[in-house]
Enzyme design. Structure first.
Site, mmCIF file in Angstrom:
data_model
loop_
_atom_site.group_PDB
_atom_site.id
_atom_site.type_symbol
_atom_site.label_atom_id
_atom_site.label_comp_id
_atom_site.label_asym_id
_atom_site.label_seq_id
_atom_site.Cartn_x
_atom_site.Cartn_y
_atom_site.Cartn_z
ATOM 1 N N CYS A 131 -72.410 -73.693 28.575
ATOM 2 C CA CYS A 131 -72.460 -74.849 29.472
ATOM 3 C C CYS A 131 -73.564 -75.787 28.993
ATOM 4 O O CYS A 131 -74.749 -75.447 29.066
ATOM 5 C CB CYS A 131 -72.713 -74.425 30.918
ATOM 6 N N CYS A 134 -75.842 -76.953 32.159
ATOM 7 C CA CYS A 134 -76.819 -75.995 32.695
ATOM 8 C C CYS A 134 -77.622 -75.323 31.585
ATOM 9 O O CYS A 134 -78.574 -74.594 31.871
ATOM 10 C CB CYS A 134 -76.102 -74.927 33.522
ATOM 11 N N HIS A 144 -68.401 -73.804 35.406
ATOM 12 C CA HIS A 144 -69.237 -74.877 35.941
ATOM 13 C C HIS A 144 -68.444 -75.675 36.964
ATOM 14 O O HIS A 144 -67.331 -76.122 36.694
ATOM 15 C CB HIS A 144 -69.710 -75.802 34.820
ATOM 16 N N CYS A 145 -69.009 -75.848 38.153
ATOM 17 C CA CYS A 145 -68.384 -76.642 39.210
ATOM 18 C C CYS A 145 -68.992 -78.044 39.180
ATOM 19 O O CYS A 145 -70.199 -78.202 39.376
ATOM 20 C CB CYS A 145 -68.599 -75.994 40.578
ATOM 21 N N CYS A 148 -70.498 -79.012 42.779
ATOM 22 C CA CYS A 148 -71.787 -78.384 43.081
ATOM 23 C C CYS A 148 -72.821 -78.650 41.985
ATOM 24 O O CYS A 148 -74.014 -78.400 42.186
ATOM 25 C CB CYS A 148 -71.620 -76.880 43.260
ATOM 26 N N HIS A 158 -63.459 -74.817 44.226
ATOM 27 C CA HIS A 158 -64.332 -75.506 45.181
ATOM 28 C C HIS A 158 -63.479 -75.937 46.354
ATOM 29 O O HIS A 158 -62.487 -76.645 46.191
ATOM 30 C CB HIS A 158 -65.015 -76.715 44.554
ATOM 31 N N CYS A 159 -63.874 -75.531 47.558
ATOM 32 C CA CYS A 159 -63.074 -75.785 48.757
ATOM 33 C C CYS A 159 -63.730 -76.877 49.595
ATOM 34 O O CYS A 159 -64.815 -76.667 50.147
ATOM 35 C CB CYS A 159 -62.924 -74.509 49.576
ATOM 36 N N CYS A 165 -68.529 -73.879 47.159
ATOM 37 C CA CYS A 165 -67.825 -73.333 46.013
ATOM 38 C C CYS A 165 -67.538 -71.857 46.284
ATOM 39 O O CYS A 165 -68.445 -71.093 46.627
ATOM 40 C CB CYS A 165 -68.676 -73.487 44.758
#
Length: 358
Positions: A131, A134, A144-145, A148, A158-159, A165
């Site tokens: 990533c 990050c 990775h989101c 978020c 992700h909701c 997440c």
């Protein structure tokens, strides 16, 4: 001066985004609060005439309501787990990696760093999953989101309806929330239906409660249909030990792509989410085994227990069973397929319930 305006505008947009992200949660909370009022006061206390029926309805309703709200709370406020420090590049390694201009050398640097870590999945091109936002080597099943803005262990999606997440730390709570939501809607629909018929036939006076009872049945049935579809889909994922992302993008191991690499068998797959102690399966208490950084794999179990090698793998169709050869995750690299950024949105529950992104 212009730079200051840009920073202020960017900060304002981020603030607005955070506020707006709570709108779906607020909508659900308002619907639930109205359903509580409509069922408890307008149905049980006003419409239902039998005292015994009132007591039974209220006791069962509140028992389901407690678990429904408890699991929803846990789904919202249980923070997703991030990879621990050993997966992050050290300051020296990060500097070396960023200063290196040759991609092949960067790739080899990541391979050397990953040898010290329990990482067995790769990108579609066979490279170590890294990533660049990050600055860490991704553990298996970690993604990775973008919402978020962090890497999430065993990320599922992700909701927006829980503004969180869904991953290793709260996937059990999310499944329980779906289950108790289905039960909540089903209970309301079945107990309200007889009074809906009475109002429809004119057997009860047309008062204010009529609107609440009629609309309550409609809302409960609408949410039940969408929720039961989504819950059934996630039950299928659990039975095969997959995440939503893995269902749409086959994980690639050091030996090549294998969509059943984490499949341990039906019972063991369930225990990977709910834990070994069945008494905790229905209660929203963390019981998922492990730390979310590494997971048991089918090839490892087969090497330890040869009997598992004779079991038929959980394939989606018979053609895959005939075409696939036995894959050993720790063997030499094989043929790799590519799988890049994916965004998948559930449009089936509440009326849409998720937005995962690699």
């Amino acid at each position: 001066m212009r730079r200051g305006w840009k920073m202020a505008l960017s900060g304002g947009l981020r603030c607005c985004r955070r506020v707006l992200s709570w709108v779906p949660v607020l909508v659900i909370v308002l619907v639930v609060l109205w359903s509580y009022y409509a069922y408890v006061f307008e149905l049980c206390l006003v419409t239902v005439l039998s005292p015994a029926e009132k007591v039974v309805y209220l006791i069962l309703y509140h028992a389901i309501f407690v678990f429904f709200t408890w699991t929803y709370w846990k789904s919202i406020f249980t923070l997703p787990l991030q990879p621990n420090q050993k997966f992050h590049l050290s300051y020296t390694d990060k500097e070396r990696y960023e200063n290196e201009e040759r991609p092949e050398v960067q790739k080899q640097m990541l391979v050397d760093m990953a040898k010290k870590l329990p990482v067995y999945t790769r990108t579609g091109s066979g490279a170590v999953r890294f990533c660049d936002r990050c600055h860490l080597i991704k553990p298996d099943r970690c993604h990775h989101c973008s919402v978020c803005a962090m890497c999430v262990l065993k990320m599922d999606h992700h909701c927006p309806w829980v503004n969180n997440c869904i991953g290793f730390s709260n996937y059990k709570f999310f499944l329980q929330f779906l289950a108790y939501s289905v039960l909540y809607c089903l209970y309301i629909a079945t107990t309200v239906f007889s009074y809906f018929i009475k109002y429809w036939r004119g057997e009860l006076p047309s008062v204010r409660s009529k609107f609440h009872v009629l609309f309550l049945l409609f809302v409960a049935c609408m949410f039940f249909v969408s929720l039961v579809i989504l819950f059934g889909y996630h039950c299928w994922l659990v039975s095969r030990n997959k995440t939503t992302l893995e269902a749409f993008c086959t994980p690639v191991f050091t030996s090549g792509p294998e969509k059943n690499g984490f499949n341990l068998g039906f019972i063991k797959n369930i225990k990977q989410v709910f834990g070994d102690k069945k008494k905790f399966w229905l209660i929203p208490i963390g019981s998922s085994p492990g730390d979310g950084h590494s997971f048991p794999m089918r090839s490892r179990n087969e090497s330890q227990d040869p009997l598992l090698a004779n079991e038929e793998p959980w394939e989606d169709n018979e053609d895959d069973n005939r075409d696939k050869k036995n894959v050993s995750i720790l063997s030499a690299p094989g043929k790799l397929t590519s799988c890049s950024n994916i965004m998948y949105v559930h449009f089936t529950a509440l009326p849409l319930l998720s937005n995962p992104k690699l």
